[in-house]
Design a protein around this motif. Structure first.
Motif, PDB file in Angstrom:
ATOM      1  N   SER A 413       0.828  -1.204   0.000  1.00  0.00           N
ATOM      2  CA  SER A 413       0.000   0.000   0.000  1.00  0.00           C
ATOM      3  C   SER A 413       0.864   1.256   0.000  1.00  0.00           C
ATOM      4  CB  SER A 413      -0.918  -0.003   1.225  1.00  0.00           C
ATOM      5  OG  SER A 413      -1.744  -1.140   1.229  1.00  0.00           O
ATOM      6  N   ALA A 414       1.975   1.226   0.720  1.00  0.00           N
ATOM      7  CA  ALA A 414       2.860   2.394   0.771  1.00  0.00           C
ATOM      8  C   ALA A 414       3.407   2.740  -0.604  1.00  0.00           C
ATOM      9  CB  ALA A 414       4.007   2.138   1.742  1.00  0.00           C
ATOM     10  N   MET A 415       3.710   1.733  -1.423  1.00  0.00           N
ATOM     11  CA  MET A 415       4.231   1.998  -2.764  1.00  0.00           C
ATOM     12  C   MET A 415       3.167   2.665  -3.631  1.00  0.00           C
ATOM     13  SD  MET A 415       6.681   2.028  -4.837  1.00  0.00           S
ATOM     14  CE  MET A 415       7.937   1.060  -4.034  1.00  0.00           C
ATOM     15  N   VAL A 416       1.916   2.282  -3.466  1.00  0.00           N
ATOM     16  CA  VAL A 416       0.834   2.925  -4.219  1.00  0.00           C
ATOM     17  C   VAL A 416       0.753   4.404  -3.842  1.00  0.00           C
ATOM     18  CG1 VAL A 416      -1.648   2.961  -4.640  1.00  0.00           C
ATOM     19  CG2 VAL A 416      -0.451   0.776  -4.445  1.00  0.00           C
ATOM     20  N   ILE A 417       0.897   4.710  -2.555  1.00  0.00           N
ATOM     21  CA  ILE A 417       0.868   6.105  -2.107  1.00  0.00           C
ATOM     22  C   ILE A 417       2.052   6.875  -2.686  1.00  0.00           C
ATOM     23  CG2 ILE A 417       1.015   7.598  -0.082  1.00  0.00           C
ATOM     24  CD1 ILE A 417      -0.393   5.395   1.491  1.00  0.00           C
ATOM     25  N   VAL A 418       3.230   6.274  -2.676  1.00  0.00           N
ATOM     26  CA  VAL A 418       4.432   6.929  -3.194  1.00  0.00           C
ATOM     27  C   VAL A 418       4.279   7.253  -4.677  1.00  0.00           C
ATOM     28  CG1 VAL A 418       6.868   6.535  -3.764  1.00  0.00           C
ATOM     29  CG2 VAL A 418       6.018   6.001  -1.480  1.00  0.00           C
ATOM     30  N   VAL A 419       3.816   6.291  -5.459  1.00  0.00           N
ATOM     31  CA  VAL A 419       3.658   6.503  -6.900  1.00  0.00           C
ATOM     32  C   VAL A 419       2.582   7.550  -7.170  1.00  0.00           C
ATOM     33  CG1 VAL A 419       2.982   5.401  -9.064  1.00  0.00           C
ATOM     34  CG2 VAL A 419       4.508   4.220  -7.494  1.00  0.00           C
ATOM     35  N   SER A 420       1.524   7.562  -6.376  1.00  0.00           N
ATOM     36  CA  SER A 420       0.460   8.553  -6.561  1.00  0.00           C
ATOM     37  C   SER A 420       0.980   9.964  -6.289  1.00  0.00           C
ATOM     38  CB  SER A 420      -0.712   8.239  -5.635  1.00  0.00           C
ATOM     39  OG  SER A 420      -1.243   6.964  -5.899  1.00  0.00           O
ATOM     40  N   ILE A 421       1.733  10.135  -5.203  1.00  0.00           N
ATOM     41  CA  ILE A 421       2.315  11.450  -4.899  1.00  0.00           C
ATOM     42  C   ILE A 421       3.255  11.894  -6.024  1.00  0.00           C
ATOM     43  CG2 ILE A 421       3.881  12.667  -3.338  1.00  0.00           C
ATOM     44  CD1 ILE A 421       2.748  10.982  -1.070  1.00  0.00           C
ATOM     45  N   THR A 422       4.033  10.965  -6.536  1.00  0.00           N
ATOM     46  CA  THR A 422       4.958  11.280  -7.637  1.00  0.00           C
ATOM     47  C   THR A 422       4.205  11.743  -8.873  1.00  0.00           C
ATOM     48  OG1 THR A 422       6.481   9.589  -6.807  1.00  0.00           O
ATOM     49  CG2 THR A 422       6.802  10.356  -9.059  1.00  0.00           C
ATOM     50  N   ALA A 423       3.142  11.029  -9.218  1.00  0.00           N
ATOM     51  CA  ALA A 423       2.379  11.367 -10.426  1.00  0.00           C
ATOM     52  C   ALA A 423       1.689  12.717 -10.288  1.00  0.00           C
ATOM     53  CB  ALA A 423       1.349  10.275 -10.698  1.00  0.00           C
ATOM     54  N   ILE A 424       1.069  12.954  -9.129  1.00  0.00           N
ATOM     55  CA  ILE A 424       0.373  14.227  -8.929  1.00  0.00           C
ATOM     56  C   ILE A 424       1.358  15.387  -8.934  1.00  0.00           C
ATOM     57  CG2 ILE A 424      -1.022  15.549  -7.289  1.00  0.00           C
ATOM     58  CD1 ILE A 424      -2.259  12.862  -6.408  1.00  0.00           C
ATOM     59  N   SER A 425       2.518  15.204  -8.340  1.00  0.00           N
ATOM     60  CA  SER A 425       3.523  16.281  -8.303  1.00  0.00           C
ATOM     61  C   SER A 425       4.014  16.645  -9.698  1.00  0.00           C
ATOM     62  CB  SER A 425       4.707  15.858  -7.431  1.00  0.00           C
ATOM     63  OG  SER A 425       4.299  15.607  -6.100  1.00  0.00           O
ATOM     64  N   SER A 426       4.087  15.670 -10.597  1.00  0.00           N
ATOM     65  CA  SER A 426       4.569  15.960 -11.955  1.00  0.00           C
ATOM     66  C   SER A 426       3.610  16.848 -12.729  1.00  0.00           C
ATOM     67  CB  SER A 426       4.812  14.656 -12.718  1.00  0.00           C
ATOM     68  OG  SER A 426       3.595  13.972 -12.942  1.00  0.00           O
ATOM     69  N   PHE A 427       2.319  16.830 -12.340  1.00  0.00           N
ATOM     70  CA  PHE A 427       1.343  17.674 -13.040  1.00  0.00           C
ATOM     71  C   PHE A 427       1.411  19.127 -12.605  1.00  0.00           C
ATOM     72  CE2 PHE A 427      -0.996  13.509 -13.371  1.00  0.00           C
ATOM     73  CZ  PHE A 427      -0.854  13.393 -14.747  1.00  0.00           C
ATOM     74  N   VAL A 428       2.130  19.427 -11.536  1.00  0.00           N
ATOM     75  CA  VAL A 428       2.223  20.803 -11.050  1.00  0.00           C
ATOM     76  C   VAL A 428       3.135  21.635 -11.940  1.00  0.00           C
ATOM     77  CG1 VAL A 428       2.856  22.232  -9.061  1.00  0.00           C
ATOM     78  CG2 VAL A 428       1.761  20.017  -8.706  1.00  0.00           C
ATOM     79  N   ILE A 429       4.093  21.016 -12.625  1.00  0.00           N
ATOM     80  CA  ILE A 429       5.035  21.740 -13.491  1.00  0.00           C
ATOM     81  C   ILE A 429       4.264  22.376 -14.654  1.00  0.00           C
ATOM     82  CG2 ILE A 429       7.162  21.576 -14.804  1.00  0.00           C
ATOM     83  CD1 ILE A 429       7.426  20.862 -11.843  1.00  0.00           C
ATOM     84  N   PRO A 430       4.374  23.703 -14.873  1.00  0.00           N
ATOM     85  CA  PRO A 430       3.591  24.351 -15.940  1.00  0.00           C
ATOM     86  C   PRO A 430       3.948  23.874 -17.344  1.00  0.00           C
ATOM     87  CG  PRO A 430       4.475  25.971 -14.401  1.00  0.00           C
ATOM     88  CD  PRO A 430       5.144  24.667 -14.093  1.00  0.00           C
ATOM     89  N   SER A 431       5.220  23.505 -17.574  1.00  0.00           N
ATOM     90  CA  SER A 431       5.673  23.120 -18.915  1.00  0.00           C
ATOM     91  C   SER A 431       5.597  21.605 -19.085  1.00  0.00           C
ATOM     92  CB  SER A 431       7.108  23.608 -19.143  1.00  0.00           C
ATOM     93  OG  SER A 431       7.583  23.209 -20.404  1.00  0.00           O
ATOM     94  N   PHE A 432       4.852  21.156 -20.083  1.00  0.00           N
ATOM     95  CA  PHE A 432       4.642  19.721 -20.282  1.00  0.00           C
ATOM     96  C   PHE A 432       5.927  19.017 -20.691  1.00  0.00           C
ATOM     97  CE2 PHE A 432       3.485  16.138 -23.094  1.00  0.00           C
ATOM     98  CZ  PHE A 432       2.797  15.361 -22.176  1.00  0.00           C
ATOM     99  N   ASN A 433       6.717  19.635 -21.595  1.00  0.00           N
ATOM    100  CA  ASN A 433       7.931  18.955 -22.050  1.00  0.00           C
ATOM    101  C   ASN A 433       8.980  18.872 -20.951  1.00  0.00           C
ATOM    102  OD1 ASN A 433       8.296  21.718 -22.138  1.00  0.00           O
ATOM    103  ND2 ASN A 433       9.648  21.679 -23.905  1.00  0.00           N
TER     104      ASN A 433
END
Length: 527
Positions: A413-433
């Motif tokens: 379960s902890a790995m699912v939380i880690v990957v989710s935080i990682t994915a959500i954080s990547s969407f915060v960057i304004p530039s897609f590339n």
């Protein structure tokens, strides 16, 4: 011998591409029928080629051919500004008799008949085809070895809509389109200054795509502008279909995960870059405009930062940098701590993680790779799926697969939380590339963590920083204004000072016309 033969053949093909063909150098004939037949033969009798032959003049002594491509040219404009004047106006005018007596047909059409604001003389078939296939109308005259290209471009294009890749809450909602002139007009609306210069040239032997340089004369650094021109002139290819083609041809460093050229589909973002002394590159057929030189901090800035209060903008920018490190290092940090450095965790948390991983058959690295790859597949599937079901597939897929993987004992379960935080954080960057670069670098850091623990992560960070400091974008250090450190430019890098305090342009970009504002700090009313 075979290698030498291949090199000679390759050299011959390149020379054939560079050297103009006989058709390109062929001059327009005096015989109108021959010219029309040559055009039909060259275009293969294409069904969208429209040829209209008319007779004009007081005694119908003018034999004129009107040629255009259906779908690229404006038929209403051709009828009102070309056909009607040639067939009717010459006959109606009282000066026609005198004009016909003292002028040839070419001068009559040029000076008295064609009511068009854009009229160019053509003498070679190369120029004729360039104008014809760009939407202009060609006018050829019997007995004349030259003709006209009348500006009549009016193909179907997309309207000015809100950008889909760079949305804002507060700010302009207009975005670039696929039409070059629409994009230049959007920038003209933002910067109403005669110093805004535009240079256009076709690139691509087959596509002949119009590429425009746009810059503020007197603000832009001349050596940067010269370097951009030289790199564009060196491009030798048969097709340019999107601005990414130009980006790969002119970028400073090819083998780097970090983009060294900024792109945007927001006119306000490009206008702000031009006002700082940068050069814009607009490619016909794409809404994404390139901006050079580019700095690392530029990818963490959004146009909305300047439409909110400065304190709110500072908080949001700091949040983006935190998200950058979370997206880059969260999986690797989890792998390093759970594999090598368990003593860094509180005892209760360590016991909880150990109990979760008790039935997991794979080490932390394999867990992380499985979850990260699964999420990347879901992300791509959500993008490629039809829009109506794409978001549902990605969300439902992530929930169902994550829950099923935990219940099956494949991942914790902890790995699912880690990957989710990682994915959500990547969407915060304004530039897609730039966010894609973080996604790529995440995997090497995971291997470093699984091999050397936190020591491997630190070594990877040092290597990344050294690589970033070695990059340049058109002669400008990529990590400016942090490396080299420029104290004056810290007002608009990680933090943002109030607008009235941003009085000077970035010295790392340009040293010309450095003063932007002399407005003093506002003072409260004493009353």
């Amino acid at each position: 011998m075979k290698r030498v033969r291949r090199l000679k053949e390759s050299k011959k093909r390149k020379e054939a591409l560079r050297s103009p063909s006989e058709t390109d150098l062929k001059e327009i004939s005096l015989d109108l029928n021959q010219n029309i037949n040559d055009i039909k033969r060259t275009l293969g009798g294409s069904s969208d080629l429209t040829v209209r032959e008319i007779r004009s003049g007081t005694d119908s002594n003018m034999h004129i051919g009107i040629i255009f491509i259906d779908g690229l040219a404006d038929k209403v404009m051709i009828q009102e500004s070309v056909i009607d004047p040639l067939m009717l106006d010459i006959r109606k005018t009282t000066l026609s008799t005198n004009v016909l007596l003292h002028s040839n047909c070419y001068d009559i059409l040029k000076n008295f008949s064609l009511a068009s604001g854009e009229l160019k003389q053509i003498e070679l078939f190369q120029s004729l085809y360039e104008h014809l296939l760009s939407g202009d109308t060609i006018i050829l005259i019997q007995g004349e070895s030259k003709g006209f290209a009348v500006g009549s471009r009016n193909w179907e294009d997309r309207g000015v809509d809100e950008p889909t890749s760079q949305t804002v809450i507060r700010g302009p909602k207009d975005g670039f389109t696929e039409t070059l002139r629409t994009n230049t007009a959007l920038l003209r609306r933002k910067i109403k200054d005669p110093a805004l210069w535009i240079e256009t040239k076709p690139i691509g032997h087959k596509t002949k795509t119009d590429v425009a340089l746009i810059y503020l004369k007197g603000v832009v650094e001349e050596k940067v502008l010269t370097e951009v021109r030289e790199r564009l002139n060196k491009i030798d290819t048969d097709s340019i279909l999107e601005s990414a083609y130009i980006e790969e041809f002119i970028q400073d460093e090819t083998y780097t995960p970090f983009p060294t050229i900024f792109n945007s589909e927001r006119p306000d973002t490009i206008a702000a870059g031009l006002l700082e002394g940068r050069v814009g590159i607009i490619v016909d057929g794409t809404p994404f405009v390139l901006l050079v030189p580019t700095l690392f901090v530029q990818f963490f800035q959004s146009s909305e930062d300047y439409y909110q209060r400065f304190d709110i903008s500072i908080m949001i920018r700091i949040l983006r940098y935190i998200s950058f490190f979370l997206a880059l290092l969260t999986p690797s940090a989890y792998i390093a701590v759970t594999t090598f450095h368990q003593e860094m965790l509180p005892t209760s948390l360590l016991i909880s993680l150990a109990s979760q991983r008790e039935g997991t058959p794979f080490p932390a690295l394999i867990e992380a790779l499985l979850m990260e790859l699964t999420f990347e597949v879901l992300r791509e599937a959500g993008i490629r799926m039809p829009r109506a079901v794409g978001s549902a597939i990605s969300i439902v897929g992530a929930l169902v697969l994550g829950q099923a993987a935990v219940e099956a004992g494949i991942v914790s379960s902890a790995m699912v939380i880690v990957v989710s935080i990682t994915a959500i954080s990547s969407f915060v960057i304004p530039s897609f590339n730039f966010a894609i670069s973080i996604r790529l670098l995440r995997f090497p850091f995971m291997f470093f963590a699984a091999t050397f623990g936190l020591f491997g992560i630190i070594v990877g960070l040092l290597a990344m920083v050294l690589h970033l400091c070695s990059l340049r974008s058109f002669g400008v250090p990529y990590m400016s204004p942090m490396a080299p450190l420029i104290a004056q430019e810290q007002k608009d890098s990680i933090f943002r000072a109030p607008i009235w305090n941003l009085r000077r342009r970035p010295s790392s970009i340009t040293k010309n016309d450095s003063t932007r504002s002399n407005t003093p700090q506002p003072k409260p009313d004493s009353n």
